[in-house]
Design an enzyme around this catalytic site. Structure first.
Site, mmCIF file in Angstrom:
data_model
loop_
_atom_site.group_PDB
_atom_site.id
_atom_site.type_symbol
_atom_site.label_atom_id
_atom_site.label_comp_id
_atom_site.label_asym_id
_atom_site.label_seq_id
_atom_site.Cartn_x
_atom_site.Cartn_y
_atom_site.Cartn_z
ATOM 1 N N GLY A 13 55.302 4.327 -75.653
ATOM 2 C CA GLY A 13 54.804 5.648 -75.236
ATOM 3 C C GLY A 13 55.924 6.685 -75.224
ATOM 4 N N ARG A 17 53.875 13.660 -70.473
ATOM 5 C CA ARG A 17 53.864 14.344 -69.170
ATOM 6 C C ARG A 17 55.261 14.545 -68.590
ATOM 7 N NH1 ARG A 17 50.140 11.938 -64.832
ATOM 8 N NH2 ARG A 17 49.653 10.169 -66.179
ATOM 9 N N LYS A 24 60.227 8.612 -72.603
ATOM 10 C CA LYS A 24 60.071 8.486 -71.149
ATOM 11 C C LYS A 24 60.934 7.384 -70.539
ATOM 12 C CE LYS A 24 56.162 6.630 -69.562
ATOM 13 N NZ LYS A 24 54.764 6.574 -69.071
ATOM 14 N N GLU A 156 38.479 -2.564 -67.477
ATOM 15 C CA GLU A 156 39.139 -1.266 -67.430
ATOM 16 C C GLU A 156 38.268 -0.251 -66.690
ATOM 17 O OE1 GLU A 156 42.404 -0.503 -68.498
ATOM 18 O OE2 GLU A 156 42.231 -2.669 -68.257
ATOM 19 N N TYR A 350 94.551 18.341 -58.839
ATOM 20 C CA TYR A 350 93.918 17.750 -60.015
ATOM 21 C C TYR A 350 94.923 16.803 -60.667
ATOM 22 C CZ TYR A 350 92.237 16.854 -64.667
ATOM 23 O OH TYR A 350 91.849 16.200 -65.809
ATOM 24 N N ASN A 361 104.246 10.815 -53.181
ATOM 25 C CA ASN A 361 103.506 11.783 -52.373
ATOM 26 C C ASN A 361 103.285 13.038 -53.201
ATOM 27 O OD1 ASN A 361 102.792 12.541 -49.308
ATOM 28 N ND2 ASN A 361 103.606 14.312 -50.378
ATOM 29 N N ASN A 370 97.093 18.768 -68.179
ATOM 30 C CA ASN A 370 96.980 17.674 -69.156
ATOM 31 C C ASN A 370 96.410 18.124 -70.492
ATOM 32 O OD1 ASN A 370 94.490 18.173 -67.896
ATOM 33 N ND2 ASN A 370 93.722 16.163 -68.473
ATOM 34 N N ALA A 407 108.722 22.799 -54.108
ATOM 35 C CA ALA A 407 107.387 23.415 -54.069
ATOM 36 C C ALA A 407 107.304 24.579 -55.040
ATOM 37 C CB ALA A 407 107.091 23.894 -52.657
HETATM 38 C C1 UD1 Z 1 46.906 -0.341 -68.279
HETATM 39 C C2 UD1 Z 1 45.972 -1.547 -68.164
HETATM 40 C C3 UD1 Z 1 45.237 -1.472 -66.819
HETATM 41 C C4 UD1 Z 1 46.238 -1.437 -65.691
HETATM 42 C C5 UD1 Z 1 47.214 -0.269 -65.888
HETATM 43 C C6 UD1 Z 1 48.330 -0.354 -64.880
HETATM 44 C C7 UD1 Z 1 45.253 -2.071 -70.441
HETATM 45 C C8 UD1 Z 1 44.140 -1.929 -71.425
HETATM 46 N N1 UD1 Z 1 45.034 -1.494 -69.255
HETATM 47 O O1 UD1 Z 1 46.069 0.804 -68.309
HETATM 48 O O2 UD1 Z 1 44.396 -2.591 -66.663
HETATM 49 O O3 UD1 Z 1 45.561 -1.288 -64.454
HETATM 50 O O4 UD1 Z 1 47.822 -0.336 -67.202
HETATM 51 O O5 UD1 Z 1 49.151 0.759 -64.986
HETATM 52 O O6 UD1 Z 1 46.234 -2.682 -70.732
HETATM 53 N N2 UD1 Z 1 51.304 1.204 -74.609
HETATM 54 C C9 UD1 Z 1 51.848 0.991 -75.859
HETATM 55 N N3 UD1 Z 1 51.056 1.090 -76.946
HETATM 56 C C10 UD1 Z 1 49.726 1.369 -76.863
HETATM 57 C C11 UD1 Z 1 49.181 1.591 -75.595
HETATM 58 C C12 UD1 Z 1 49.992 1.487 -74.484
HETATM 59 O O7 UD1 Z 1 53.055 0.740 -75.966
HETATM 60 O O8 UD1 Z 1 49.092 1.427 -77.923
HETATM 61 C C13 UD1 Z 1 52.168 1.102 -73.421
HETATM 62 C C14 UD1 Z 1 52.278 2.432 -72.707
HETATM 63 O O9 UD1 Z 1 53.398 3.178 -73.167
HETATM 64 C C15 UD1 Z 1 52.435 2.026 -71.263
HETATM 65 C C16 UD1 Z 1 51.660 0.717 -71.178
HETATM 66 O O10 UD1 Z 1 51.568 0.237 -72.486
HETATM 67 O O11 UD1 Z 1 53.777 1.773 -70.920
HETATM 68 C C17 UD1 Z 1 50.292 0.906 -70.547
HETATM 69 O O12 UD1 Z 1 49.530 1.759 -71.343
HETATM 70 P P1 UD1 Z 1 48.554 2.849 -70.726
HETATM 71 O O13 UD1 Z 1 47.868 3.546 -71.814
HETATM 72 O O14 UD1 Z 1 49.276 3.655 -69.725
HETATM 73 O O15 UD1 Z 1 47.484 1.907 -69.998
HETATM 74 P P2 UD1 Z 1 46.557 2.257 -68.786
HETATM 75 O O16 UD1 Z 1 45.343 2.959 -69.290
HETATM 76 O O17 UD1 Z 1 47.319 2.898 -67.704
#
Ligand code: UD1
Ligand code: CA
Length: 447
Positions: A13, A17, A24, A156, A350, A361, A370, A407
Site C-alpha cells: 500500500g 491518507r 506509508k 469482511e 562547539y 579543560n 572545522n 582566553a
Molecule cells: C483487512 C482484513 C480484515 C481485518 C483488517 C484489519 C482482508 C480481506 N481483510 O481489511 O479482515 O479486520 O485488515 O486491519 O484481508 N494490501 C496489499 N495488497 C492488496 C491489498 C492490501 O498489500 O492488494 C495490504 C495493505 O497495504 C494493508 C493490508 O494489506 O497493509 C490490509 O489491507 P487493507 O485493504 O487495509 O484491508 P482491510 O480492508 O483493512
C-alpha cells in the site's frame, strides 16, 4: 523455539491518507521505519525467511528491507493476491507461514509466538489473531463455533449480514498458515464479493471445506493498531514510547518524568542512568553506567561512557564519543569528536571533528572551526590541555598535552606540549582618556 517459521510482510500500500511522498510503511516510529519494526519482530521469532510484498516503484522501501527478498504486487487485487505475489518463494516451505502487515508495528514477538503455537497445537490450517474493539466497524468478523471455539469463517465488514455485523471479535490481520497447504488454499480463493478482491480471510472457509480446522487467538486491541494516517502514526509512537520507557526503567534507568523522555528502539542505557525531563534520544545511542543526562538534552548516534555527566541543554550529534567521567555541559554541541576520560566541556562550545584529550579543560565559548566551506578538518587537543574561554581553534590544528591557550585566542597553528600561547591583539592602554573624552563632549554638546 525450534518450530519452522517463515514470514510474509505485506507492504504494497502507498498509504494515500498519509499525504506523503514516502511509502506509508517507511514512516518512522521511535526512529525506525514501521516495516523494519515488523521485520525485526519476525527476527525475534527466529523466522528463517522473511519476504516482503511491495508495490510498484518503491525503491526506497526495497532498500530499507534489504537483504530480505521483495516481491512486487503490480495490481492491488486484495490481501490473498498480495501474499501470492511471493508464491515462488513460498513453495516448498515447511512449518508455519506468518502473514503480517507492515503498517501494524505494535505486535509483540510473544503474541505472534502464541499464535504460531496455537496453529501447531491442533495442526490447524490457519490460525488468526483476533481482538475485541469497542467499535468493530470496518474489520473482518471472526465467526466461531460456540461449542468447541473453532474458527468457522472470517466475514469482511462489507459482506456481513445483520447477525454477523453484531459480532465484536475481529480479525487483527495477522494470520498464521500451515506452510504445506497454504498455496493450495490461497489459490482456491475467489473474488466474487463486494470489493471484487481476493480476500486472504476467505482462507478459513476454503481450508475448512478441504477438511481442515482453523483457530482464533485473542490479543489486546492495543497491539493491533494499524497506521493509515499521521494521526494514527502519532498514536503508535506514543504506545511504542510507553513500552520503551517501561523497558528502560525495568532495566535499571531512572526516568524522572518518563512521559517527557523520547527513546529510540535501539537506545541502550546502562545501570543507574538518571535521565532528567525532556531528553530526546535519536537512533544509535549507547549510554554507560552511572551516567546522568540532564534536562533538555538531545543525543543521536553517540556513545557516553560510565559516570559521564551530560547537559542540561547538551547536544550530542553523530560520532560523539564521551569518555568515562567526562562532562559536557549546557549549550555544548559535540559532533564526530572523541572527548576522552575526565575531560570537561562545560559551557557554550562547539566541538566537531576533534579529539579532546583526557582531563583537558575546554573553556566557555570555545569553538573548533572545522569547516572552511569545502572541507572538514581535524582539531587535536592533548591530554590535560587548558583552552581559555572564547577561543577559536582553526582546523587543522593541534594543541599539545598540557598546553595552555590564553582566553580569546584564535589558534591557527601547532601548539607545543606544555606551552602557553596567546594569540590575540596586543593590549593598548591610554590612562585618563575616557575622562578627557567625556569632558570634551560636555563642553561641545552641553550634556
Ligand atoms: C483487512 C482484513 C480484515 C481485518 C483488517 C484489519 C482482508 C480481506 N481483510 O481489511 O479482515 O479486520 O485488515 O486491519 O484481508 N494490501 C496489499 N495488497 C492488496 C491489498 C492490501 O498489500 O492488494 C495490504 C495493505 O497495504 C494493508 C493490508 O494489506 O497493509 C490490509 O489491507 P487493507 O485493504 O487495509 O484491508 P482491510 O480492508 O483493512
Ligand atoms: Ca486496513
Amino acid at each position: 523455539m525450534s518450530r519452522e517459521l517463515s514470514v510474509v510482510v505485506l507492504a504494497a500500500g502507498m498509504g494515500t491518507r498519509m499525504k506523503s511522498a514516502l511509502p506509508k510503511v517507511m514512516h518512522k516510529i521511535a526512529g525506525k521505519p514501521m516495516v523494519n519494526h515488523v521485520i525485526d519482530t519476525a527476527a525475534n521469532l527466529n523466522a528463517t525467511k522473511t519476504m516482503v510484498v511491495v508495490g510498484p516503484d518503491m525503491p526506497k522501501l526495497i532498500e530499507a528491507v534489504s537483504p530480505h527478498p521483495t516481491f512486487e504486487q503490480t495490481d492491488r487485487l486484495g490481501t490473498a493476491h498480495a501474499v501470492l505475489a511471493a508464491k515462488e518463494a513460498l513453495r516448498g516451505l515447511m512449518g508455519n507461514i506468518l502473514v503480517l502487515y507492515a503498517d501494524s508495528p505494535l505486535f509483540t514477538a510473544e503474541t505472534l509466538s502464541r499464535l504460531v503455537a496455537a496453529r501447531e497445537d491442533g495442526d490447524h490450517a490457519v490460525a488468526v489473531l483476533g481482538f475485541r474493539p469497542a467499535d468493530p466497524t470496518g474489520y473482518g468478523r471472526l465467526v466461531t463455533d460456540p461449542g468447541n471455539g473453532e474458527l468457522l469463517a472470517i466475514v469482511e465488514d462489507k459482506e456481513c449480514d445483520e447477525k454477523q455485523r453484531a459480532i465484536n471479535f475481529c480479525n487483527s490481520g495477522v494470520m498464521c498458515f500451515r506452510a504445506e497447504s497454504m498455496i493450495e488454499t490461497l489459490e482456491a480463493i475467489g473474488n466474487t464479493n463486494a470489493k471484487g478482491e481476493y480476500y486472504l480471510t476467505d482462507a478459513v472457509e476454503v481450508a475448512r471445506a478441504n477438511g481442515n480446522s482453523c483457530v482464533a487467538v485473542e490479543v489486546a486491541e492495543e497491539e493491533t493498531l494499524g497506521v493509515n494516517s499521521r494521526s494514527q502514526l502519532a498514536v503508535a509512537e506514543a504506545l511504542m514510547q510507553e513500552r520503551l520507557r517501561e523497558a528502560a526503567m525495568a532495566n535499571g534507568a531512572t526516568l524522572i518524568d518518563p512521559g517527557s523522555v523520547y527513546l529510540a528502539c535501539d537506545t541502550k542505557l546502562g545501570r543507574d542512568v538518571i535521565i532528567e525531563p525532556n531528553v530526546v534520544f535519536g537512533p544509535g545511542v549507547t549510554v554507560g553506567d552511572d551516567v546522568t543526562i540532564k534536562a533538555f538534552s538531545h543525543l543521536e548516534s553517540c556513545v557516553v561512557g560510565d559516570k559521564a555527566d551530560i547537559g542540561p541543554y547538551a547536544r550530542l550529534r553523530p560520532g560523539a564519543e564521551i569518555g568515562a567521567g567526562a562532562r559536557v555541559g549546557n549549550f555544548v554541541e559535540i559532533k564526530k569528536a572523541v572527548v576522552e576520560d575526565g575531560a570537561k566541556v562545560n559551557h557554550l562550545s562547539y566541538i566537531g571533528d576533534a579529539r579532546v584529550g583526557a582531563k583537558a579543560n575546554i573553556g566557555a565559548g570555545t569553538i573548533t572551526c572545522n569547516y572552511d566551506g569545502y572541507r572538514k578538518q581535524h582539531t587535536d587537543i592533548g591530554a590535560g590541555a587548558f583552552i581559555g574561554s572564547n577561543s577559536a581553534l582553526v582546523a587543522p590544528v593541534s594543541i599539545g598535552d598540557g598546553a595552555i591557550i590564553g582566553a580569546g585566542s584564535t589558534i591557527t597553528g601547532t601548539v607545543e606540549a606544555d606551552a602557553l600561547v596567546i594569540e590575540r591583539a596586543q593590549r593598548l592602554d591610554k590612562p585618563g582618556w575616557a575622562r578627557v573624552f567625556r569632558e570634551k563632549m560636555k563642553a561641545l554638546l552641553g550634556k
